[in-house]
Motif scaffolding. Sequence first.
Motif, short mmCIF file in Angstrom:
data_model
loop_
_atom_site.label_atom_id
_atom_site.label_comp_id
_atom_site.label_asym_id
_atom_site.label_seq_id
_atom_site.Cartn_x
_atom_site.Cartn_y
_atom_site.Cartn_z
N ASN A 187 -0.48 -6.81 3.16
CA ASN A 187 -0.83 -8.22 3.34
C ASN A 187 -2.25 -8.37 3.88
OD1 ASN A 187 1.71 -9.03 2.48
ND2 ASN A 187 2.56 -9.15 4.55
N ALA A 188 -2.62 -7.49 4.82
CA ALA A 188 -3.92 -7.60 5.48
C ALA A 188 -5.07 -7.41 4.49
CB ALA A 188 -4.02 -6.59 6.61
N VAL A 189 -4.97 -6.42 3.62
CA VAL A 189 -6.10 -6.13 2.73
C VAL A 189 -6.23 -7.16 1.62
CG1 VAL A 189 -6.04 -3.65 3.21
CG2 VAL A 189 -4.71 -4.55 1.27
N ARG A 190 -5.19 -7.96 1.41
CA ARG A 190 -5.24 -8.99 0.39
C ARG A 190 -5.57 -10.37 0.96
NH1 ARG A 190 -1.68 -5.06 -1.24
NH2 ARG A 190 -1.75 -4.48 -3.45
N ALA A 191 -5.67 -10.46 2.26
CA ALA A 191 -6.02 -11.72 2.91
C ALA A 191 -7.52 -11.95 2.83
CB ALA A 191 -5.57 -11.69 4.38
N ALA A 192 -7.95 -13.18 3.17
CA ALA A 192 -9.38 -13.46 3.17
C ALA A 192 -10.09 -12.54 4.16
CB ALA A 192 -9.62 -14.93 3.54
N GLN A 193 -9.46 -12.30 5.30
CA GLN A 193 -10.00 -11.36 6.29
C GLN A 193 -8.84 -10.60 6.93
OE1 GLN A 193 -13.23 -12.57 8.90
NE2 GLN A 193 -12.21 -11.58 10.65
N SER A 194 -8.95 -9.29 6.95
CA SER A 194 -7.91 -8.47 7.55
C SER A 194 -7.86 -8.68 9.05
CB SER A 194 -8.16 -6.99 7.25
OG SER A 194 -7.30 -6.16 8.01
N GLU A 195 -6.65 -8.75 9.60
CA GLU A 195 -6.52 -8.83 11.06
C GLU A 195 -6.62 -7.46 11.70
OE1 GLU A 195 -2.49 -9.79 12.51
OE2 GLU A 195 -1.85 -9.69 10.41
N TYR A 196 -6.68 -6.40 10.88
CA TYR A 196 -6.77 -5.03 11.40
C TYR A 196 -8.09 -4.40 11.00
CZ TYR A 196 -1.78 -5.93 11.66
OH TYR A 196 -0.56 -6.49 11.92
N TYR A 249 -6.47 3.35 -2.05
CA TYR A 249 -7.67 3.86 -2.70
C TYR A 249 -7.93 3.14 -4.02
CZ TYR A 249 -7.95 8.03 0.38
OH TYR A 249 -8.09 8.89 1.44
N GLN A 250 -6.94 3.16 -4.90
CA GLN A 250 -7.15 2.60 -6.23
C GLN A 250 -7.30 1.08 -6.20
OE1 GLN A 250 -4.70 2.68 -10.29
NE2 GLN A 250 -5.38 4.71 -9.68
N GLY A 251 -6.72 0.45 -5.20
CA GLY A 251 -6.88 -0.99 -5.06
C GLY A 251 -8.26 -1.41 -4.61
N GLY A 252 -9.08 -0.44 -4.18
CA GLY A 252 -10.43 -0.76 -3.72
C GLY A 252 -10.47 -1.49 -2.40
N PHE A 253 -9.45 -1.25 -1.57
CA PHE A 253 -9.33 -2.01 -0.33
C PHE A 253 -10.08 -1.39 0.86
CE2 PHE A 253 -5.13 -2.95 -2.46
CZ PHE A 253 -5.48 -4.23 -2.86
N LEU A 254 -10.48 -0.13 0.75
CA LEU A 254 -11.09 0.56 1.89
C LEU A 254 -12.60 0.71 1.69
CD1 LEU A 254 -8.48 3.40 2.53
CD2 LEU A 254 -8.57 1.10 3.51
N GLU A 255 -13.33 0.54 2.78
CA GLU A 255 -14.78 0.65 2.76
C GLU A 255 -15.18 2.13 2.86
OE1 GLU A 255 -17.59 -0.85 1.70
OE2 GLU A 255 -17.49 -2.44 3.22
N TYR A 278 -12.35 9.59 -2.75
CA TYR A 278 -11.84 8.94 -3.96
C TYR A 278 -13.01 8.51 -4.83
CZ TYR A 278 -9.29 5.74 -7.01
OH TYR A 278 -8.74 5.13 -8.10
N ASP A 279 -12.90 8.85 -6.12
CA ASP A 279 -13.89 8.45 -7.12
C ASP A 279 -13.36 7.22 -7.84
OD1 ASP A 279 -15.46 8.15 -9.44
OD2 ASP A 279 -15.89 10.29 -9.53
N SER A 280 -13.94 6.07 -7.57
CA SER A 280 -13.45 4.81 -8.15
C SER A 280 -13.76 4.70 -9.64
CB SER A 280 -14.06 3.61 -7.41
OG SER A 280 -15.47 3.64 -7.49
N LYS A 281 -14.72 5.48 -10.14
CA LYS A 281 -15.05 5.42 -11.57
C LYS A 281 -14.01 6.17 -12.40
CE LYS A 281 -20.03 4.94 -10.85
NZ LYS A 281 -21.38 5.56 -11.06
N THR A 282 -13.66 7.36 -11.94
CA THR A 282 -12.67 8.15 -12.68
C THR A 282 -11.25 7.89 -12.19
OG1 THR A 282 -12.89 10.03 -11.16
CG2 THR A 282 -14.37 9.95 -13.07
N LYS A 283 -11.14 7.16 -11.08
CA LYS A 283 -9.85 6.85 -10.45
C LYS A 283 -9.09 8.14 -10.09
CE LYS A 283 -9.34 2.37 -12.76
NZ LYS A 283 -9.86 1.64 -11.60
N THR A 284 -9.83 9.07 -9.49
CA THR A 284 -9.23 10.33 -9.07
C THR A 284 -9.63 10.66 -7.64
OG1 THR A 284 -11.10 11.62 -9.93
CG2 THR A 284 -9.22 11.29 -11.42
N GLY A 324 -8.20 4.47 7.59
CA GLY A 324 -9.23 3.86 6.77
C GLY A 324 -9.64 2.50 7.32
N ILE A 325 -10.80 2.06 6.91
CA ILE A 325 -11.36 0.78 7.38
C ILE A 325 -11.36 -0.20 6.21
CG2 ILE A 325 -13.41 -0.36 8.32
CD1 ILE A 325 -14.15 2.35 9.61
N PRO A 326 -10.67 -1.33 6.34
CA PRO A 326 -10.61 -2.29 5.21
C PRO A 326 -11.97 -2.93 4.94
CG PRO A 326 -9.58 -3.22 7.16
CD PRO A 326 -9.90 -1.80 7.50
#
Length: 448
Positions: free
Chosen positions: A79-88, A102-108, A132-138, A323-325
């Motif tokens: 829920n936090a990573v999909r909100a406008a701003q994470s509370e964590y 990782y694959q959702g692209g939620f972590l900085e 995590y490589d976001s281009k190859t998704k691996t 991880g840091i959102p």
Amino acid sequence: MGIVSKTLRTASLTVVAALAITAAPIALAQELAPVNIVINQSPWLDGFAKITARYQEETGNKVMLDVNPYAGSMEKQRNAVRAAQSEYDILIVNGIFYPEMYQGGFLEPLTTIDPDFKLDPQIYTFDDTLWYDSKTKTVNKDTGDLLTIPVNPNITMMFYRKDLYEEHGLTVPQTWDELLANAKVLNDPPNMVGMVQRAARGTISVTWDYWPYLNSYGGSLFRDETNGDYTVTLNSPEALQALNMYLKIANEVGPENPASMDQAALIQYLVTGKAAHAILPVAAQSQMDDPNKSAVVDKIGYMNLPHAPGFESAPAIGHWLAGIPKNITQENKVAALAFLNWFQKPETQIEYAKLGGSPVSAAAYEGAFAELPENRYMPVMRDALPTARRMWTVPEGAEIVSVTEVALNRAVAGEITPVEALNSMAADIKKIMTDAGYKTGSLPDLTE
């Protein structure tokens, strides 16, 4: 101790208050934003809470924990990573289901927050699951971004009755066949079973116990996951050898109802002196020498998991990653990274161990502290961590494990044959991967 679950932006309890630490900060070098961490309730929580309290004591910067049951923590993170701003500001993500984040692209990426940030060279990388490589998704250390820092090394380890080994002149086994031979010597039902292993269905139960067999026989879930080849190989001859050995141990030296064994049952068998061996996550070692919980104080030893001839031990990784959102302010990202940077330092990791935590740095496993009798699991961890193996790196892990839990449990219960179990799992997992759009395929069905 008063650490409670609540919405952290309005929380009034800090970790330090919860632990009743009243000492003044040792060094207030820089005032940073409070760091809010969502974490699961677990056997290693107390040690982590104490080290976060030490951080506040040393720096003056506040850290707050939102403690939840396993499923509740995962739901709050989603829920936090999909909100406008994470509370964590920091998410403590399970090392089996981290691919979703990782694959959702939620972590900085940590070097996006600070280009000069580097992973301490003594930190274990847990089969390179930090990148995590976001281009190859691996998950790929060579081409990916550093997204997380490990906070708990929850790998599987063999717990065994070292006093009975000494009494019977047994040596620590290297292979599964040698383990089975030792277990047969000590098998004396109903007083003692040679070995207990998880086979009950759960979120992830029998799957986690089977995976070290699979990998240590040269088997795998996919052909080449790191390079994006998701051909399903779970019904290979190697996987069949692994499952046959798993079932052989269950049937020849296990309890009468092996298919009902969950983690709590395994621990109970050990602490009541009813089992000679069990595969458990390392965090369970804290209960073995507790006189309030255990009848076998000082009698449990630890060994790295066996393997098939020609292969190496392959403990299953069930670690936890921090991880840091992305959806928090830069100020909060900087504060979160400052805590993680402090946490990964060798001196912090050694202190973490002394406070009862489970360190993730080689620094904590190579000193005199690790050689104390009460820390006899630590030298085994030092040897086991470099060969520990991840389970999967795709966010469909929850769907995959729902398939494996049912089929493996049915195989242990004798409802289906090992061949039927492996073929059915491979077919179901191939469908999951095909529907999700992966490059996949399958091996020919095994035959009876």
